[in-house]
Design an enzyme around this catalytic site. Structure first.
Site, short mmCIF file in Angstrom:
data_model
loop_
_atom_site.label_atom_id
_atom_site.label_comp_id
_atom_site.label_asym_id
_atom_site.label_seq_id
_atom_site.Cartn_x
_atom_site.Cartn_y
_atom_site.Cartn_z
N GLU A 27 48.34 138.54 43.13
CA GLU A 27 47.33 139.46 43.68
C GLU A 27 47.57 140.87 43.17
O GLU A 27 48.71 141.34 43.15
CB GLU A 27 47.40 139.43 45.21
CG GLU A 27 46.06 139.62 45.87
CD GLU A 27 45.09 138.48 45.59
OE1 GLU A 27 44.22 138.64 44.71
OE2 GLU A 27 45.21 137.43 46.24
N HIS A 28 46.49 141.53 42.78
CA HIS A 28 46.56 142.87 42.19
C HIS A 28 47.37 142.85 40.89
O HIS A 28 47.99 143.85 40.53
CB HIS A 28 47.15 143.89 43.17
CG HIS A 28 46.20 144.25 44.29
ND1 HIS A 28 45.18 145.15 44.12
CD2 HIS A 28 46.10 143.80 45.56
CE1 HIS A 28 44.50 145.26 45.27
NE2 HIS A 28 45.04 144.45 46.15
N ASP A 30 45.85 141.33 38.01
CA ASP A 30 44.94 141.15 36.86
C ASP A 30 44.69 142.46 36.11
O ASP A 30 44.66 142.47 34.89
CB ASP A 30 43.62 140.46 37.27
CG ASP A 30 42.84 141.22 38.32
OD1 ASP A 30 43.42 142.13 38.96
OD2 ASP A 30 41.65 140.91 38.51
N GLY A 116 29.53 136.82 49.25
CA GLY A 116 30.17 138.09 49.55
C GLY A 116 31.38 138.01 50.46
O GLY A 116 31.73 139.00 51.10
N SER A 120 34.05 134.15 45.71
CA SER A 120 33.46 134.16 44.38
C SER A 120 32.18 133.35 44.23
O SER A 120 32.03 132.55 43.31
CB SER A 120 34.49 133.69 43.36
OG SER A 120 34.25 134.36 42.16
N SER A 122 29.62 134.71 43.30
CA SER A 122 28.96 135.26 42.10
C SER A 122 29.36 134.48 40.85
O SER A 122 28.51 134.09 40.06
CB SER A 122 29.27 136.75 41.94
OG SER A 122 30.65 136.98 41.83
N GLU A 154 28.06 139.33 34.45
CA GLU A 154 28.32 140.06 35.70
C GLU A 154 28.58 141.55 35.43
O GLU A 154 28.12 142.42 36.15
CB GLU A 154 29.49 139.42 36.46
CG GLU A 154 29.78 140.11 37.78
CD GLU A 154 30.39 139.22 38.85
OE1 GLU A 154 30.32 137.98 38.73
OE2 GLU A 154 30.92 139.77 39.83
N ASP A 166 37.78 134.97 38.17
CA ASP A 166 36.83 134.20 38.98
C ASP A 166 36.06 133.19 38.14
O ASP A 166 35.91 132.03 38.52
CB ASP A 166 35.82 135.13 39.66
CG ASP A 166 36.50 136.10 40.61
OD1 ASP A 166 37.72 135.96 40.84
OD2 ASP A 166 35.80 137.00 41.11
N TYR A 215 41.50 150.29 46.42
CA TYR A 215 41.64 149.56 45.16
C TYR A 215 41.75 150.53 43.98
O TYR A 215 42.64 150.42 43.15
CB TYR A 215 40.42 148.63 45.00
CG TYR A 215 40.39 147.81 43.74
CD1 TYR A 215 41.05 146.59 43.67
CD2 TYR A 215 39.67 148.24 42.63
CE1 TYR A 215 40.99 145.82 42.51
CE2 TYR A 215 39.62 147.48 41.47
CZ TYR A 215 40.27 146.27 41.42
OH TYR A 215 40.22 145.52 40.29
#
Ligand code: ADP
Ligand code: MG
Length: 359
Positions: A27-28, A30, A116, A120, A122, A154, A166, A215
């Site tokens: 996590e965090h 990428d 949302g 994912s 989207s 996207e 994703d 973020y």
């Protein structure tokens, strides 16, 4: 409502599916060129496509009960208001940009991936759309290219600055497999989920109000830390003692990223049991809470309840943090039982959670 009644066409020519995803570890990492380990969830997006008999593109989302009828020019001039159509039309556009001919289509979408919620929807929409178009027009593109086109759609057409995790997860993983992805090189491996385990995802019910600013702040801190350490990205640091020279809070931010990357690699190489995999998830949560400071009390409480529940091997917050959901690795066959028991305790503590996967 269905394809037939919406488009007054006998039946769709193709139907394609793609799942949502949840990130198990990494996590965090990428945006630090690091490693991630997502898996697909059972919820899927389904698209049905037929050729349009006029020169218009027609889309309908069952989830939103929204219909869009448009010509290509109206998209280009920015007239199209419906947000979701940007994802679909964006997919069509990126395929056209590389030279494929995509004639106007009727596209019906329905999804069991919550929209949302960080699972994912989207990417599932994009991957299902491109899969359907690939089938209908016989396009010679592979699953990795599908993910790449989907990400491009996207970013360029829905204007969301997303990484590629994703779309890769939706395109390459399934509920029995997780995807190890090196976000710098795109080197990847599809691996079976730890045997005997299932995934439970519970939403904390806390909206991610600070997620945006928090973020961006973390991203900036990571860039600063990398610069001070003289590397391109924190992914280039593997020895965690190197971060000790950094000033606070950069020291702790970098420590999270370095240890989190190491946890993903450890999960690939040295995990012999479900308990060991779970411990890596627990350590990930502690690191996100104490070093990266992206947890909130509700997530800590929910994770704590999960970790104390028999049959749970490990649990942590998943996604950007500041609210949102938790993911847990639990004994296969026990997921419903465990999810309901945990939710009851969590709600008893004064919150309103929601089981997203495992019910
Ligand atoms: P997430 O991907 O975590 O679900 P996002 O904000 O990235 O959250 O994506 C959600 C958006 O994707 C929705 O607001 C909508 O525009 C689009 N979308 C996804 N699935 C569908 C669907 N089945 N029907 C219409 N729009 C969808
Ligand atoms: Mg998304």
């Amino acid at each position: 409502m269905n394809f037939q009644t919406i488009f007054n066409q006998k039946f769709p020519q193709v139907e394609a599916l793609a799942p949502g995803r949840v990130n198990l570890l990494g996590e965090h990492t990428d945006y630090n060129d690091g490693f991630v380990l997502p898996t697909a969830i059972p919820q899927q997006t389904v698209v049905q496509i037929g050729l349009s008999d006029d020169r218009m593109y027609h889309f309908y989302s069952e989830n939103l009960d929204e219909r869009v009828d448009m010509v290509e020019e109206s998209f280009k001039s920015g007239e199209m208001q419906e947000e979701y159509a940007r994802y679909i039309f964006g997919c069509i556009q990126v395929l056209k940009e590389v030279g494929y001919t995509i004639s106007p289509i009727n596209l019906y979408v329905k999804s069991s991936v919550p929209l949302g919620s960080g699972l994912s929807s989207s990417a599932a929409l994009e991957v299902a759309t491109i899969r359907g178009i690939r089938q209908l027009f016989n396009l010679p593109i592979d699953d990795v290219e599908i993910a790449q086109f989907a990400q491009k759609a996207e970013i360029q057409y829905a204007h969301v600055q997303c990484g590629i995790m994703d779309q890769m997860a939706s395109s390459l993983a399934d509920t029995e497999h997780m995807l190890f992805l090196d976000t710098r090189t795109l080197e990847r491996r599809v691996l079976p989920l730890p045997e005997g385990a299932k995934i439970v995802v519970i939403d904390s019910g806390v909206p991610r109000t600070l997620a945006g600013s928090g973020y961006n702040e973390r991203r900036a801190e990571c860039e600063q830390a990398a610069q001070l350490l003289g590397v391109k990205a924190l992914r280039d640091i593997t020895d965690v003692s190197l971060v000790e020279t950094l000033p606070e809070p950069l020291r702790r931010r970098a420590r999270h990223v370095v240890t989190e990357n190491n946890r993903v690699l450890e999960a690939l190489q040295n995990v012999a049991s479900l308990e060991q995999f779970g411990e890596l998830m627990n350590a990930s949560h502690a690191s996100l809470r104490d070093d990266y400071e992206v947890s909130v009390p509700a997530l800590d409480i929910l994770v704590d309840i999960l970790q104390k529940t028999p049959g749970v091997f490990g649990a942590r917050l998943t996604g950007a943090g500041f609210g949102g959901a938790t993911v847990a690795l639990v004994a296969a066959g026990e997921e419903k039982n465990i999810a309901e028991k945990v939710l009851e305790q969590y709600n008893h503590a004064g919150y309103t959670g929601n089981i997203l996967v495992g019910a």
